[in-house]
Design an enzyme around this catalytic site. Structure first.
Site, PDB file in Angstrom:
ATOM      1  N   HIS A 168       0.875  -1.265  -0.123  1.00 57.88           N
ATOM      2  CA  HIS A 168      -0.406   0.271   0.164  1.00 57.88           C
ATOM      3  C   HIS A 168       1.126   1.453  -0.025  1.00 57.88           C
ATOM      4  O   HIS A 168       1.883   0.952  -0.198  1.00 57.88           O
ATOM      5  CB  HIS A 168      -1.080   0.245   0.836  1.00 57.88           C
ATOM      6  N   GLU A 202       2.595   0.088   4.681  1.00 62.82           N
ATOM      7  CA  GLU A 202       2.438   1.698   3.967  1.00 62.82           C
ATOM      8  C   GLU A 202       3.983   2.260   3.458  1.00 62.82           C
ATOM      9  O   GLU A 202       4.139   2.791   4.174  1.00 62.82           O
ATOM     10  CB  GLU A 202       1.565   2.498   4.336  1.00 62.82           C
TER      11      GLU A 202
HETATM   12 ZN    ZN Z   1      -3.844   1.356   0.539  1.00 62.21          ZN
END
Ligand code: ZN
Length: 323
Positions: free
Chosen positions: A205, A287
């Site tokens: 992500h 992330e």
């Molecule tokens: Zn995401």
């Protein structure tokens, strides 16, 4: 950003990372990701913004191995290397170390979101049961202000990661490859890893936080036992995987770890993500940066940087799988 995150908490004062000789003293006591960050801080530039704000649940607990100094940022690294745990041999695999050392290992890569999600709002807004709660099937993900989407980013990093892991001999499966109109939903994403009996799953992500919030963080499953969710058997192994992924990512990209989540560790623990709650195999999210911060965007939009990101993630996975 794949999920409805916790509401932001009041800002915290800026942090002041330790420097210089202190890194030796703390090296054995803090997670690998943080050690790497301290090393990086000691040798790297220091113009990083650190107007830290929201800090979610943090997690630094189990120490992990001390990481070597980061490699020369100017050099692209080649695939298929593990290279960080003191040259550990591979007692758990029948294949020799090096190329092909991951024969028999299954890695599921979960590219966050789907480029087509935004065209299917009713489908992706449908609620699915994540054991502890009901949540949206998926979201569209975020994008840079210039329109580079998280879904495009996650597929690119995932493709690079797949190439590296395949060279190392792993069997690699995707939850989606832009090859379906939308989704899968978060429960199906977890199910794909479970059915594959994956040795490791990494969900890729990039975040969509406020400008000034910078850096990467790895999300680890917290312990939940509710409905179909029971992460208790995977909490420890996922933490091990996540710490190694964070360490690898830090080393190859130079960081920084998030200045807004995880108190500088680059690690966070969550119990509200269906993709983690429903997993029965070791799984983490990463992330990679904040698509709403201009400094992070300059990295996220660079193919060379994404290669480093994939390399770092792969090194963490390889290290985890080789024990
Ligand atoms: Zn995401």
């Amino acid at each position: 950003m794949s999920y409805v995150g916790p509401d932001f908490e009041p800002p915290r004062p800026p942090r002041h990372p330790l420097r210089g000789p202190l890194i030796v003293a703390v090296g054995a006591l803090v997670p690998g990701a943080l050690v790497g960050w301290l090393v990086w801080q000691a040798v790297g530039d220091s113009d990083e913004g650190r107007d830290g704000s929201a800090a979610a649940q943090t997690s630094a607990s189990a120490p992990s191995s001390v990481l070597p100094a980061p490699s020369d940022d100017g050099k692209e690294q080649t695939g298929g290397t593990a290279g960080q745990s003191g040259g550990d041999e591979d007692p758990g695999s029948s294949a020799p170390a090096g190329s092909g050392s991951l024969q028999g290992k299954v890695v599921v890569i979960d590219p966050g979101h789907n480029p087509g999600n935004f065209r299917h709002p009713s489908d992706i807004n449908r609620k699915v049961n994540i054991g502890t709660n009901w949540k949206e099937c998926d979201t569209t993900g975020t994008s840079t202000n210039a329109g580079y989407t998280e879904a495009e980013f996650t597929l690119d990093v995932s493709h690079r990661l797949r190439t590296i892991l395949k060279k190392a001999g792993a069997t690699v499966k995707f939850t989606q490859d832009g090859d379906r109109a939308w989704g899968p939903c978060v429960d199906e994403r977890a199910e794909i890893g479970n059915k594959a009996e994956a040795d490791a799953v990494v969900s890729i992500h990039a975040d969509g936080s406020a400008a000034g919030n910078r850096g990467f963080h790895v999300i680890l499953p917290g312990s939940v036992h509710s409905g179909a969710a029971d992460t208790r058997p995977i909490v420890a192994s996922s933490r091990d995987l996540g710490e190694r992924v964070a360490g690898g990512f830090l080393r190859t990209t130079g960081g920084p770890p998030s200045n807004y989540i995880g108190d500088g560790t680059g690690l966070d623990v969550r119990t509200d993500l269906g993709g983690l709650n429903l997993s029965t195999v070791p799984k983490v999210f990463i992330e990679c940066g904040n698509m709403r911060d201009t400094k992070d965007v300059s990295r996220l939009t660079s193919g060379a940087w994404r290669q480093k990101a994939a390399q770092g993630i792969s090194e963490g996975i390889v290290s985890f799988l080789r024990g």
